[in-house]
Design an enzyme around this catalytic site. Structure first.
Site, PDB file in Angstrom:
ATOM      1  N   SER B  43       0.801  -1.229   0.000  1.00 54.60           N
ATOM      2  CA  SER B  43       0.000   0.000   0.000  1.00 54.60           C
ATOM      3  C   SER B  43       0.832   1.276   0.000  1.00 54.60           C
ATOM      4  CB  SER B  43      -0.960   0.014   1.185  1.00 54.60           C
ATOM      5  OG  SER B  43      -0.287   0.343   2.366  1.00 54.60           O
ATOM      6  N   LYS B  85       1.430   4.860   6.830  1.00 51.88           N
ATOM      7  CA  LYS B  85       0.643   5.592   5.833  1.00 51.88           C
ATOM      8  C   LYS B  85       1.138   7.021   5.753  1.00 51.88           C
ATOM      9  CE  LYS B  85      -2.399   2.271   5.063  1.00 51.88           C
ATOM     10  NZ  LYS B  85      -2.575   1.665   3.758  1.00 51.88           N
TER      11      LYS B  85
END
Lengths: 159, 162
Positions: B43, B85
């Site tokens: 991701s 993230k």
């Protein structure tokens, strides 16, 4: 004298565990009951049945969207047995357990990390989730009444 | 027991002292200052690829607020399970996607770190007090399969150092 006092305290804790210790013991029995090594259906169901008394009959498990809330211990234990059969060498543990018991000692909550180690067919895998587990005392014994998955990220496209 | 010279050194007492200092230092550095994180998943590609080792500063956010654009560790469960993230929106802002372009308060945000543009659409939603919107750099997967959302300030452990 000190050794005697220590032994007395230890004995008292073993024979008369406090609420937190009892709740820890419930969590350990659940982890042991769900962990397994991909045994046959009969053995899996027997293990699931042995966990019945650890749950309130109306226990709920809420994993949040897109999953529906599971209700009833038979449904939940059936799902756990099914999960155990779909992976090999499942080892479930509950860590970082923080327990709060209410003033009248009839309800309690535990915030914890559920960590599952298993073989998913492609090799060893690990999954860890934060859970809020509610307990209620029935006939003097602590049982799980609700399990809620804590979502660390609030999705803006979901309720 | 006499340890061989290549283990104990010329002065075993000094070697033992050095080893103790090193162990103590490692305990302090990795227990309180830095969190080593091994990248799992895709991701954050291409910024962080599968197997990359990154270090998270545990101290930074004790002295300042998180900033837009920082790659951060978000505590998922316990003290060691984290998501890495990027912060793209700050508390109180409106955040959404239009045809894959991230919009903050209605204006598109330039994101040079995103190499694979998505076609995501997300209606603008507000962030609450102390909420930061985090998302990965790799947006090639369907939006519903991508772990993203508003993280509370308490869940942000710190930014990556290197």
């Amino acid at each position: 004298m000190a050794a005697l006092a220590g032994a007395a305290v230890y004995g008292w804790r073993v024979w008369f565990p406090n609420d937190e210790a009892q709740i820890h013991a419930v969590l350990e029995r659940i982890a042991d009951g769900i962990s397994g090594d991909g045994e046959g259906d009969a053995r899996r169901l027997a293990r699931a049945a042995s966990l019945l008394e650890e749950f309130d009959p109306d226990v709920t498990v809420d994993a949040g969207p897109p999953f529906d809330t599971l209700r009833g211990r038979d449904v939940i234990l059936g799902a756990a047995a099914k999960m155990n059969g779909s992976v090999r060498n499942l080892d479930l543990s509950f860590d970082d357990v923080v327990i709060q018991v209410d003033a009248v000692r009839s309800q309690a909550t535990a915030n914890l990390t559920a960590e599952a180690r298993f073989d998913d067919g492609g090799g060893a895998a690990v999954d860890a989730r934060e859970l809020d587990v509610s307990f209620t005392r029935i006939d003097g014994a602590w049982v799980v009444s609700a399990v809620t998955l804590v979502r660390p990220l609030r999705r803006l496209d979901q309720p | 027991m006499v340890l061989p010279r290549w283990v104990a050194g010329a002065n075993p007492k000094r070697t033992a002292m050095r080893a103790a200092v090193m162990i103590g230092l490692a305990f302090v550095v990795f227990g309180y200052l830095l969190l080593p994180v091994r990248g799992i998943g895709i991701s954050m590609e291409p910024t962080i690829t599968q197997g990359d080792l990154v270090f998270i500063s545990r101290l930074s956010y004790r002295f300042r607020d998180p900033k837009r654009g920082e790659v951060v560790a978000v505590r998922i469960a316990g003290n060691s399970v984290v998501l890495v993230k990027r912060i793209v929106a700050l508390p109180g802002e409106l955040v959404g996607f239009r045809a894959g372009i991230l919009h903050i308060n209605g204006a598109p945000l330039d994101e040079p770190y995103v190499k694979n543009q998505s076609d995501w659409d997300l209606v603008d939603g507000p962030l609450g007090d102390g909420e930061y919107f985090v998302v990965g750099d790799n947006r090639t997967m369907p939006m519903r399969l991508h772990e993203m959302g508003a993280a509370s300030r308490q869940r942000l452990i710190g930014p990556t150092l290197f």
